[in-house]
Enzyme design. Structure first.
Site, PDB file in Angstrom:
ATOM      1  N   ARG A  13       8.665  31.199  -6.357  1.00  0.00           N
ATOM      2  CA  ARG A  13       7.601  30.458  -7.066  1.00  0.00           C
ATOM      3  C   ARG A  13       7.490  30.935  -8.510  1.00  0.00           C
ATOM      4  O   ARG A  13       6.379  31.121  -9.033  1.00  0.00           O
ATOM      5  CB  ARG A  13       6.244  30.626  -6.370  1.00  0.00           C
ATOM      6  N   SER A  20      -0.701  25.243  -1.616  1.00  0.00           N
ATOM      7  CA  SER A  20      -0.970  26.670  -1.360  1.00  0.00           C
ATOM      8  C   SER A  20      -1.660  27.274  -2.573  1.00  0.00           C
ATOM      9  O   SER A  20      -1.156  27.158  -3.691  1.00  0.00           O
ATOM     10  CB  SER A  20       0.336  27.423  -1.128  1.00  0.00           C
ATOM     11  N   GLU A  32      -1.440  30.894  -7.061  1.00  0.00           N
ATOM     12  CA  GLU A  32      -0.232  30.132  -7.402  1.00  0.00           C
ATOM     13  C   GLU A  32      -0.479  29.066  -8.472  1.00  0.00           C
ATOM     14  O   GLU A  32       0.306  28.950  -9.418  1.00  0.00           O
ATOM     15  CB  GLU A  32       0.355  29.499  -6.137  1.00  0.00           C
TER      16      GLU A  32
HETATM   17  P1  FAD Z   1       1.370  20.122 -13.108  1.00  0.00           P
HETATM   18  O1  FAD Z   1       0.339  20.561 -12.140  1.00  0.00           O
HETATM   19  O2  FAD Z   1       1.071  18.922 -13.929  1.00  0.00           O
HETATM   20  O3  FAD Z   1       1.794  21.300 -14.040  1.00  0.00           O
HETATM   21  C1  FAD Z   1       2.091  22.574 -13.490  1.00  0.00           C
HETATM   22  C2  FAD Z   1       2.495  23.511 -14.643  1.00  0.00           C
HETATM   23  O4  FAD Z   1       3.697  23.056 -15.241  1.00  0.00           O
HETATM   24  C3  FAD Z   1       1.468  23.539 -15.775  1.00  0.00           C
HETATM   25  O5  FAD Z   1       1.460  24.840 -16.302  1.00  0.00           O
HETATM   26  C4  FAD Z   1       2.007  22.538 -16.793  1.00  0.00           C
HETATM   27  O6  FAD Z   1       1.604  22.856 -18.103  1.00  0.00           O
HETATM   28  C5  FAD Z   1       3.503  22.718 -16.616  1.00  0.00           C
HETATM   29  N1  FAD Z   1       4.313  21.514 -16.839  1.00  0.00           N
HETATM   30  C6  FAD Z   1       4.188  20.300 -16.246  1.00  0.00           C
HETATM   31  N2  FAD Z   1       5.168  19.470 -16.650  1.00  0.00           N
HETATM   32  C7  FAD Z   1       5.922  20.166 -17.537  1.00  0.00           C
HETATM   33  C8  FAD Z   1       7.085  19.868 -18.318  1.00  0.00           C
HETATM   34  N3  FAD Z   1       7.686  18.667 -18.262  1.00  0.00           N
HETATM   35  N4  FAD Z   1       7.579  20.832 -19.133  1.00  0.00           N
HETATM   36  C9  FAD Z   1       6.990  22.053 -19.217  1.00  0.00           C
HETATM   37  N5  FAD Z   1       5.898  22.392 -18.512  1.00  0.00           N
HETATM   38  C10 FAD Z   1       5.372  21.464 -17.670  1.00  0.00           C
HETATM   39  N6  FAD Z   1       4.783  23.490  -4.436  1.00  0.00           N
HETATM   40  C11 FAD Z   1       5.874  24.024  -3.862  1.00  0.00           C
HETATM   41  O7  FAD Z   1       6.597  24.809  -4.494  1.00  0.00           O
HETATM   42  N7  FAD Z   1       6.225  23.724  -2.577  1.00  0.00           N
HETATM   43  C12 FAD Z   1       5.498  22.896  -1.815  1.00  0.00           C
HETATM   44  O8  FAD Z   1       5.852  22.643  -0.663  1.00  0.00           O
HETATM   45  C13 FAD Z   1       4.311  22.331  -2.386  1.00  0.00           C
HETATM   46  N8  FAD Z   1       3.518  21.540  -1.639  1.00  0.00           N
HETATM   47  C14 FAD Z   1       2.367  21.042  -2.180  1.00  0.00           C
HETATM   48  C15 FAD Z   1       1.545  20.230  -1.375  1.00  0.00           C
HETATM   49  C16 FAD Z   1       0.369  19.698  -1.889  1.00  0.00           C
HETATM   50  C17 FAD Z   1      -0.506  18.833  -1.002  1.00  0.00           C
HETATM   51  C18 FAD Z   1       0.017  19.954  -3.240  1.00  0.00           C
HETATM   52  C19 FAD Z   1      -1.221  19.337  -3.826  1.00  0.00           C
HETATM   53  C20 FAD Z   1       0.811  20.764  -4.032  1.00  0.00           C
HETATM   54  C21 FAD Z   1       1.994  21.320  -3.505  1.00  0.00           C
HETATM   55  N9  FAD Z   1       2.844  22.147  -4.275  1.00  0.00           N
HETATM   56  C22 FAD Z   1       3.987  22.660  -3.725  1.00  0.00           C
HETATM   57  C23 FAD Z   1       2.500  22.473  -5.668  1.00  0.00           C
HETATM   58  C24 FAD Z   1       2.951  21.408  -6.707  1.00  0.00           C
HETATM   59  O9  FAD Z   1       3.060  20.154  -6.112  1.00  0.00           O
HETATM   60  C25 FAD Z   1       4.285  21.751  -7.365  1.00  0.00           C
HETATM   61  O10 FAD Z   1       4.221  22.999  -7.993  1.00  0.00           O
HETATM   62  C26 FAD Z   1       4.727  20.680  -8.380  1.00  0.00           C
HETATM   63  O11 FAD Z   1       6.026  20.959  -8.845  1.00  0.00           O
HETATM   64  C27 FAD Z   1       3.788  20.587  -9.591  1.00  0.00           C
HETATM   65  O12 FAD Z   1       4.161  19.448 -10.355  1.00  0.00           O
HETATM   66  P2  FAD Z   1       3.155  18.709 -11.320  1.00  0.00           P
HETATM   67  O13 FAD Z   1       3.919  17.676 -12.061  1.00  0.00           O
HETATM   68  O14 FAD Z   1       1.978  18.229 -10.566  1.00  0.00           O
HETATM   69  O15 FAD Z   1       2.751  19.899 -12.289  1.00  0.00           O
HETATM   70  P1  NAP Z   2       4.355  27.680   7.814  1.00  0.00           P
HETATM   71  O1  NAP Z   2       5.530  26.931   8.336  1.00  0.00           O
HETATM   72  O2  NAP Z   2       3.078  27.669   8.616  1.00  0.00           O
HETATM   73  O3  NAP Z   2       4.773  29.189   7.542  1.00  0.00           O
HETATM   74  C1  NAP Z   2       3.828  30.121   7.053  1.00  0.00           C
HETATM   75  C2  NAP Z   2       4.480  30.953   5.969  1.00  0.00           C
HETATM   76  O4  NAP Z   2       5.506  31.720   6.559  1.00  0.00           O
HETATM   77  C3  NAP Z   2       5.080  30.061   4.926  1.00  0.00           C
HETATM   78  O5  NAP Z   2       4.299  30.216   3.782  1.00  0.00           O
HETATM   79  C4  NAP Z   2       6.514  30.517   4.775  1.00  0.00           C
HETATM   80  O6  NAP Z   2       6.796  31.119   3.512  1.00  0.00           O
HETATM   81  C5  NAP Z   2       6.689  31.614   5.803  1.00  0.00           C
HETATM   82  N1  NAP Z   2       7.815  31.283   6.700  1.00  0.00           N
HETATM   83  C6  NAP Z   2       7.795  30.447   7.748  1.00  0.00           C
HETATM   84  N2  NAP Z   2       8.997  30.436   8.374  1.00  0.00           N
HETATM   85  C7  NAP Z   2       9.774  31.294   7.673  1.00  0.00           C
HETATM   86  C8  NAP Z   2      11.111  31.733   7.827  1.00  0.00           C
HETATM   87  N3  NAP Z   2      11.898  31.276   8.814  1.00  0.00           N
HETATM   88  N4  NAP Z   2      11.595  32.613   6.918  1.00  0.00           N
HETATM   89  C9  NAP Z   2      10.837  33.062   5.910  1.00  0.00           C
HETATM   90  N5  NAP Z   2       9.555  32.699   5.737  1.00  0.00           N
HETATM   91  C10 NAP Z   2       9.025  31.826   6.615  1.00  0.00           C
HETATM   92  O7  NAP Z   2       4.026  27.186   6.332  1.00  0.00           O
HETATM   93  P2  NAP Z   2       3.320  25.889   5.809  1.00  0.00           P
HETATM   94  O8  NAP Z   2       2.113  26.288   5.059  1.00  0.00           O
HETATM   95  O9  NAP Z   2       3.218  24.852   6.883  1.00  0.00           O
HETATM   96  O10 NAP Z   2       4.356  25.381   4.702  1.00  0.00           O
HETATM   97  C11 NAP Z   2       5.638  24.951   5.091  1.00  0.00           C
HETATM   98  C12 NAP Z   2       6.560  25.062   3.888  1.00  0.00           C
HETATM   99  O11 NAP Z   2       6.081  24.222   2.832  1.00  0.00           O
HETATM  100  C13 NAP Z   2       6.633  26.478   3.322  1.00  0.00           C
HETATM  101  O12 NAP Z   2       7.930  26.704   2.869  1.00  0.00           O
HETATM  102  C14 NAP Z   2       5.662  26.440   2.167  1.00  0.00           C
HETATM  103  O13 NAP Z   2       6.009  27.326   1.119  1.00  0.00           O
HETATM  104  C15 NAP Z   2       5.773  24.999   1.685  1.00  0.00           C
HETATM  105  N6  NAP Z   2       4.498  24.570   1.105  1.00  0.00           N
HETATM  106  C16 NAP Z   2       4.205  25.015  -0.155  1.00  0.00           C
HETATM  107  C17 NAP Z   2       3.029  24.643  -0.756  1.00  0.00           C
HETATM  108  C18 NAP Z   2       2.715  25.091  -2.165  1.00  0.00           C
HETATM  109  O14 NAP Z   2       1.788  24.574  -2.760  1.00  0.00           O
HETATM  110  N7  NAP Z   2       3.448  26.023  -2.705  1.00  0.00           N
HETATM  111  C19 NAP Z   2       2.132  23.811  -0.092  1.00  0.00           C
HETATM  112  C20 NAP Z   2       2.464  23.402   1.187  1.00  0.00           C
HETATM  113  C21 NAP Z   2       3.649  23.778   1.782  1.00  0.00           C
HETATM  114  P3  NAP Z   2       7.191  30.326   2.165  1.00  0.00           P
HETATM  115  O15 NAP Z   2       5.936  29.710   1.690  1.00  0.00           O
HETATM  116  O16 NAP Z   2       7.660  31.415   1.295  1.00  0.00           O
HETATM  117  O17 NAP Z   2       8.232  29.323   2.478  1.00  0.00           O
END
Ligand code: FAD
Ligand code: NAP
Length: 339
Positions: A166, A239, A335
């Protein structure tokens, strides 16, 4: 006032927490020229700039006394297709999930595990988006960014982006790089990643044997829809905390008191603790204070039941952090990007 700028614009439709703060100035950029023009005008007027995409990784705690530049560029294309390896490129403003679906419809494999992540292509490298065992670094072929300090365009390869969990170079140098377009190296052949959580089991239940990339995407979408709140219905930014990576002996100490602790070994010998498990154990799952709360199914997700302010959500996050520190001796890092 610059012709294309609006003043005092509510950002509620532009952040998935649905927080109602105002931007002093607001404009959209549909192409590189409009990006450059907005940045030049802001510089001339001495106005700071906040770049946003889908607003799904933002917590806005106050009015934004700056120009909010919404990236609204569109376009996706095949750059090359040779010997089974396909390079595709998309403009920064392309919504992420439709881009993933487009790539699958072309028969390209690689992005299926990253289905249903909100936001834009341009923001995806910011935190090296990841889910279900795949991060964009695993399929990354390069990106083009504008250096906001010098106005120069620069192409970045994998090594230069310094992707981490991340994390990336871009996240560590806020305000420096504006990502214009991103390239991904995909494949005509599926290399399935099914070992994460319930993905394999869901595919068996769906009768998708052997699975296709589209079937994996469908399975992941169905799992996510069951567990995660849809921001259209309940404000959230996914998250709220990163999973802390800690030394293995810290996990051993926690396990002595809490045998059920969930932790995963990392390549460097450390362990990644499931932050959601810690928060749930500490009793926060489903907690609600006014309109700020912890989701009832997924304790890693903070939610806005309607009128919560960013400051209230931030306050709740700080209470959770202090409690986890006190109960487990573990520091939780937020995050989303805080403004
Ligand atoms: P924004 O929120 O608009 O911006 C995020 C940051 O990036 C800000 O600092 C902004 O200034 C900067 N930014 C935006 N666009 C640019 C650009 N073009 N150039 C430079 N800087 C920029 N994240 C995960 O990693 N894994 C997941 O599974 C995941 N699941 C999610 C589920 C839900 C329901 C939600 C709400 C969020 C989730 N996220 C997840 C977080 C998020 O969706 C991601 O981080 C996504 O990439 C953010 O994109 P955005 O366009 O909305 O960014
Ligand atoms: P989950 O499957 O309930 O698992 C809980 C946590 O354990 C996750 O955060 C994941 O870490 C870790 N995990 C699970 N299985 C793993 C494995 N085999 N090896 C290593 N780590 C493991 O998680 P969840 O909340 O439903 O999310 C599912 C996936 O979507 C995850 O990868 C999560 O990161 C991603 N997600 C991200 C966001 C976001 O905003 N960043 C939001 C929703 C979902 P990791 O998170 O490091 O993968």
């Amino acid at each position: 006032m610059t012709a294309s700028w609006q003043e005092h614009v509510s950002l509620k439709p532009y952040n998935t927490f649905g927080i109602d703060v105002k931007a002093r100035y607001f404009t959209q950029a549909h192409n590189d020229g409009e990006v450059r023009e907005a940045l030049a005008q802001a510089r001339e007027r001495g106005v700071a700039v906040l770049v946003i995409g889908g607003g799904s990784n933002l917590l806005l705690t106050r009015d934004v006394d700056a120009l909010v530049l919404h990236i609204a560029s569109r376009g996706r294309r095949v750059v090359s297709d040779e010997a089974g390896r396909v390079v595709v490129e998309a403009e920064a403003g392309e919504p992420w999930h439709p881009f993933v679906q487009w790539s699958l419809q072309q028969g390209f494999c690689g992005l299926e595990n990253l289905s249903l992540i909100p936001g834009t292509v341009g923001a995806a490298p910011m935190q090296n988006v990841g889910a279900y065992g795949v991060e964009i670094k695993d399929v990354f072929a390069g990106l083009t960014a504008l250096d906001r300090e010098t106005g120069e365009l620069r192409d970045f390869g994998l090594e230069q982006c310094a992707f981490g969990y991340r994390d990336s170079l871009f996240k560590r140098s806020p305000g420096r790089w504006l990502i214009l377009r991103v390239r991904f190296a995909l494949s005509h052949t599926l290399q399935a990643h099914l070992d994460y959580g319930p993905v394999r089991q869901r595919l068996v239940e769906q009768g998708a044997q052997p699975p296709t990339a589209q079937a994996i995407s469908d399975a992941i979408c169905s799992i996510r829809r069951e567990k995660l709140p849809d921001p259209v219905e309940l404000g959230n930014a996914g998250s709220f905390f990163k999973n802390p990576v800690v030394p293995a002996d810290r996990v051993a100490r926690i396990r002595a008191e809490h045998p059920g602790v969930v932790a995963y070994p990392q390549a460097d010998g450390q362990m990644k603790l499931a932050a959601g498990w810690l928060i749930e154990q500490a009793g926060w799952k489903g907690f609600r204070d006014g309109d700020a709360g912890v989701h009832r199914l997924q304790s890693l997700v903070l939610v806005n039941y309607g009128q919560a302010s960013g400051a209230q959500l931030h306050g709740l996050a700080q209470r959770i952090q202090a409690d986890i520190q006190q109960k487990f001796g573990v520091e939780l890092e937020m995050e989303p990007n805080l403004y």
